[in-house]
Design an enzyme around this catalytic site. Structure first.
Site, PDB file in Angstrom:
ATOM      1  N   ASP A  57     -44.963 -10.213   0.970  1.00  0.00           N
ATOM      2  CA  ASP A  57     -44.879  -9.490  -0.308  1.00  0.00           C
ATOM      3  C   ASP A  57     -45.521  -8.106  -0.216  1.00  0.00           C
ATOM      4  O   ASP A  57     -46.435  -7.891   0.569  1.00  0.00           O
ATOM      5  CB  ASP A  57     -45.574 -10.333  -1.389  1.00  0.00           C
ATOM      6  CG  ASP A  57     -45.160  -9.914  -2.791  1.00  0.00           C
ATOM      7  OD1 ASP A  57     -44.189  -9.156  -2.933  1.00  0.00           O
ATOM      8  OD2 ASP A  57     -45.823 -10.353  -3.750  1.00  0.00           O
ATOM      9  N   SER A 104     -35.976 -14.863  -2.457  1.00  0.00           N
ATOM     10  CA  SER A 104     -36.126 -16.061  -3.287  1.00  0.00           C
ATOM     11  C   SER A 104     -34.915 -16.231  -4.203  1.00  0.00           C
ATOM     12  O   SER A 104     -34.153 -15.283  -4.422  1.00  0.00           O
ATOM     13  CB  SER A 104     -37.400 -15.974  -4.131  1.00  0.00           C
ATOM     14  OG  SER A 104     -37.204 -15.110  -5.236  1.00  0.00           O
ATOM     15  N   ASN A 114     -34.878 -13.607  -6.712  1.00  0.00           N
ATOM     16  CA  ASN A 114     -34.733 -12.194  -6.334  1.00  0.00           C
ATOM     17  C   ASN A 114     -33.365 -11.601  -6.681  1.00  0.00           C
ATOM     18  O   ASN A 114     -33.193 -10.376  -6.663  1.00  0.00           O
ATOM     19  CB  ASN A 114     -35.043 -11.975  -4.846  1.00  0.00           C
ATOM     20  CG  ASN A 114     -36.519 -12.076  -4.490  1.00  0.00           C
ATOM     21  OD1 ASN A 114     -36.905 -12.476  -3.402  1.00  0.00           O
ATOM     22  ND2 ASN A 114     -37.390 -11.696  -5.423  1.00  0.00           N
ATOM     23  N   ILE A 118     -47.416 -18.897  -5.866  1.00  0.00           N
ATOM     24  CA  ILE A 118     -46.491 -19.484  -4.889  1.00  0.00           C
ATOM     25  C   ILE A 118     -45.068 -18.961  -5.073  1.00  0.00           C
ATOM     26  O   ILE A 118     -44.268 -19.018  -4.154  1.00  0.00           O
ATOM     27  CB  ILE A 118     -46.551 -21.034  -4.983  1.00  0.00           C
ATOM     28  CG1 ILE A 118     -47.985 -21.514  -4.651  1.00  0.00           C
ATOM     29  CG2 ILE A 118     -45.573 -21.691  -4.038  1.00  0.00           C
ATOM     30  CD1 ILE A 118     -48.172 -23.004  -4.695  1.00  0.00           C
TER      31      ILE A 118
HETATM   32  C1  IPE Z   1     -41.676 -13.697  -3.400  1.00  0.00           C
HETATM   33  O1  IPE Z   1     -41.988 -12.367  -3.654  1.00  0.00           O
HETATM   34  C2  IPE Z   1     -40.414 -13.793  -2.629  1.00  0.00           C
HETATM   35  C3  IPE Z   1     -40.405 -13.159  -1.308  1.00  0.00           C
HETATM   36  C4  IPE Z   1     -41.416 -12.694  -0.649  1.00  0.00           C
HETATM   37  C5  IPE Z   1     -39.109 -13.122  -0.696  1.00  0.00           C
HETATM   38  P1  IPE Z   1     -41.652 -11.685  -5.059  1.00  0.00           P
HETATM   39  O2  IPE Z   1     -42.247 -10.352  -5.020  1.00  0.00           O
HETATM   40  O3  IPE Z   1     -40.203 -11.794  -5.316  1.00  0.00           O
HETATM   41  O4  IPE Z   1     -42.434 -12.649  -6.062  1.00  0.00           O
HETATM   42  P2  IPE Z   1     -42.834 -12.416  -7.578  1.00  0.00           P
HETATM   43  O5  IPE Z   1     -41.575 -12.243  -8.320  1.00  0.00           O
HETATM   44  O6  IPE Z   1     -43.698 -11.207  -7.623  1.00  0.00           O
HETATM   45  O7  IPE Z   1     -43.583 -13.663  -7.955  1.00  0.00           O
HETATM   46  C1  IPE Z   2     -41.310  -8.477  -0.694  1.00  0.00           C
HETATM   47  O1  IPE Z   2     -41.703  -7.230  -1.177  1.00  0.00           O
HETATM   48  C2  IPE Z   2     -39.891  -8.485  -0.171  1.00  0.00           C
HETATM   49  C3  IPE Z   2     -38.928  -9.222  -0.990  1.00  0.00           C
HETATM   50  C4  IPE Z   2     -39.194  -9.921  -2.054  1.00  0.00           C
HETATM   51  C5  IPE Z   2     -37.549  -9.148  -0.564  1.00  0.00           C
HETATM   52  P1  IPE Z   2     -41.378  -6.814  -2.655  1.00  0.00           P
HETATM   53  O2  IPE Z   2     -40.021  -6.202  -2.668  1.00  0.00           O
HETATM   54  O3  IPE Z   2     -41.580  -7.953  -3.577  1.00  0.00           O
HETATM   55  O4  IPE Z   2     -42.464  -5.690  -2.924  1.00  0.00           O
HETATM   56  P2  IPE Z   2     -43.343  -5.501  -4.219  1.00  0.00           P
HETATM   57  O5  IPE Z   2     -43.976  -6.826  -4.524  1.00  0.00           O
HETATM   58  O6  IPE Z   2     -42.424  -5.054  -5.308  1.00  0.00           O
HETATM   59  O7  IPE Z   2     -44.346  -4.470  -3.845  1.00  0.00           O
HETATM   60 MG    MG Z   3     -43.152  -8.675  -4.670  1.00  0.00          MG
END
Ligand code: IPE
Ligand code: IPE
Ligand code: MG
Length: 251
Positions: free
Chosen positions: A20, A65, A68, A195
């Site tokens: 993340d 996810s 996403n 999580i």
């Molecule tokens: C969780 O990260 C999913 C991945 C790392 C692929 P997100 O950034 O999507 O999670 P939330 O939405 O902040 O909980």
């Molecule tokens: C994790 O980084 C990658 C994916 C969920 C695909 P994020 O894209 O969630 O990055 P932040 O949390 O917005 O910084």
């Molecule tokens: Mg994120």
């Protein structure tokens, strides 16, 4: 007993990572979010190579996810393209290193081209005997348990089983990665402490390690740090980061 044998026994067998912070990392550099996703790929490379050197049995990386899809269409499209490009460019190297690649998640929602790439990559590496790399794509922990329950319910429907006789073991057999040990260590980067619907069943007893580092900054040393924390915490066995690092460099 050699020191290294002691360490080998105390290392986690299955590490899961919620990668993340790509977007925030890019923003901190004044760049678009996709720049963070691209840089995140090199962090994946470093992590896989360090884990393989430590002879970890399995590593599961949360790449996309089931939630996403709610992101802007453009970002989702770019992530899919990146996924295809990386699969194509990395698979030969993984295969050469005897690593096994699997995708977990509901891949039916991906386009045909991506589904074909996934099938080819899995087929190419399926007989390898080294570390298993699971990429969680369109994955959700609730989805995983729901699919397992559908399978068990089908047995009840066929009259093979009574509902009252359903056991935890039966559900364990039907969730993804049932052939691997449960997750011992979960790592989440970027300072978030949740999580986010990653593995729920398989992480029932995982130690959880949260680091402020954004995913694109994660590297071999970050993994060593997380593993050192795990070894000292879970196994009540004192060891230093230098010792874990030495083990990694010896292999
Ligand atoms: C969780 O990260 C999913 C991945 C790392 C692929 P997100 O950034 O999507 O999670 P939330 O939405 O902040 O909980
Ligand atoms: C994790 O980084 C990658 C994916 C969920 C695909 P994020 O894209 O969630 O990055 P932040 O949390 O917005 O910084
Ligand atoms: Mg994120």
């Amino acid at each position: 007993m050699q020191n290294s044998e002691v360490f080998n026994d105390s290392l986690p067998q299955h590490i899961a990572i919620i990668m993340d912070g790509n977007g925030r990392w890019a923003k901190s550099k004044g760049k678009p979010r996709v720049f963070g996703h691209k840089k995140g790929v090199s962090a994946v490379r470093k992590t896989i190579s360090a884990a393989a050197k430590l002879e970890i049995k399995a590593i599961t990386l949360f790449a996309f996810s089931s939630e996403n899809w709610r992101r802007p269409e453009e970002e989702v499209g770019l992530l899919m393209e990146l996924f295809i490009t990386v699969l194509s460019s990395e698979i030969k190297k993984l295969h050469k290193n005897n690593l096994r690649l699997r995708i977990i998640g509901d891949i039916t929602r991906f386009n045909d081209r991506l589904q074909r790439k996934i099938a080819d990559a899995e087929a190419l590496t399926e007989n390898n005997t080294g570390m298993v790399i699971n990429i969680a794509a369109n994955y959700g922990g609730k989805w995983d348990i729901t699919e397992a329950l559908k399978n068990v319910a089908a047995r009840v429907e066929r009259g093979e089983l009574k509902a009252a006789d359903i056991t935890e073991d039966m559900i364990s057999e039907h969730v993804t990665m049932s052939d691997l040990p449960d997750v011992d260590l979960l790592i989440r980067t970027s300072g978030e402490c949740r999580i986010s619907n990653f593995m729920l069943w398989q992480m029932a007893y995982a130690e959880m390690y949260f680091t402020e580092q954004f995913w694109p900054e994660f590297n071999e040393d970050s993994l060593v740090e997380a593993i050192t924390w795990f070894v000292n915490r879970e196994r009540r066995f004192g060891c230093t980061g230098e010792q874990v690092k030495a083990l990694m460099e010896a292999n």
